[in-house]
Design an enzyme around this catalytic site. Structure first.
Site: not given
Length: 319
Positions: A164, A287
């Site tokens: 990713k 995050n």
């Protein structure tokens, strides 16, 4: 100034384009308006610097709980960011050059005493994929590289691997390469831009079938329920933006152990709103830019996560 008449700015993606049913920023704005805050709306491009002072072309904002009409905006007015008490930085990734420049501009306001959520230094330091790697005891085997040989060697060792990019969100650009290695060359070439860009490879975690769980931390403390984002049939990505289904669940003992590992640094950096992504026993991302899933957890559990965040904001601003 009483807490009820705080001046709150938000920097976000175009409000007319958000998903009314699940947007976390909208939940924060509803909660702030219900407390009597005055709201001001900005997009990233509205920020500017003049003679060393941060300003923005901002508009008064009113929000509504109406799926056909969820906001009204006043006339645009150029004002110093220092006229606000706090600003929510809720622009979604990618964390590109324009995002970084906007964070630098918000840093000028921060130095004048405006509370930025999350703090600008943390936003600049904490890449969402790489930040988690500061806690290797919490992570599945991972490498970050741009070299084809390093990435192929990792796949050869682990057999089943996720590749990713470092700057994506919502499951974009994620590839699952199985033991047969089919298409590995094309995937590495595309993601690394032929060896010019660093990417992440992680050992595939089959527990993804039970969901990629988002755990929210408000001022370092966990919300007691996470959101397991369960992939749709044929998918390896649980992200809601990629078609996953969100099911709230109570945090496990392992979840609490993972939280205890990362919490001291999250508190040290002053991060007020953080989303841990957990698959099985492992943290895959931390995050910090614009964590989501508030609406789904609130809807299923009756929590008021935005209210917890505003309580933390008020504590920070208290004289």
């Amino acid at each position: 100034m009483s807490q009820s008449n705080l001046q709150l700015g938000v920097v976000m993606d175009p409000i007319g384009d958000i998903a009314y049913k699940k947007d976390t920023t909208l939940a924060m704005l509803w909660a702030a308006q219900e407390r009597g805050y005055t709201l001001y709306y900005m997009e990233q491009e509205d920020l500017f610097l003049d003679a060393g002072k941060a300003h923005a072309r901002m508009r008064a904002l009113t929000v509504h709980r109406d799926p056909a009409h969820w906001f009204d905006l006043g006339e645009a007015e150029a004002r110093p960011l220092a006229s606000l008490d706090a600003i929510l930085m809720r622009k979604d990734p990618p964390v590109d050059a324009e995002f970084i420049n906007a964070v630098h501009l918000l840093g000028f306001a921060e130095r004048e005493g405006v509370l930025i959520v999350n703090p600008t230094q943390a936003l600049l330091q904490c890449n969402e994929k790489l930040f988690a790697q500061q806690f290797p005891q919490c992570c599945a085997p991972t490498v970050v590289a741009s070299r084809d040989d390093v990435l192929r060697a990792f796949h050869a060792k682990h057999g089943d691997v996720i590749f990713k990019p470092l700057d994506g969100m919502g499951g974009t650009g994620i590839f699952h390469i199985g033991p047969d290695g089919r298409n590995i060359g094309a995937v590495i070439e595309q993601l690394t831009l032929r060896g010019r860009r660093q990417i992440m490879a992680q050992r595939y975690l089959p527990e993804i079938k039970d969901g990629d769980t988002r755990i929210l931390l408000v001022d370092g403390e966990p919300v007691p329920f996470g959101l397991a984002r369960i992939p749709s049939a044929g998918e390896t990505r649980g992200n809601l933006a990629a078609g996953g289904r969100g099911v709230s669940r109570e945090l496990t003992a392992r979840d609490h152990w993972l939280i205890d590992q990362v919490k001291p640094m999250i508190k040290e950096k002053g991060l007020m709103f953080v989303g841990l992504d957990v698959i099985g026993d492992y943290v895959t991302e931390i995050n910090v830019t614009s964590p989501t899933c508030v609406r789904e957890i609130d809807d299923q559990r009756g929590t008021d996560i935005a209210g917890l965040l505003l309580d933390a904001v008020e504590r920070r601003l208290a004289p």
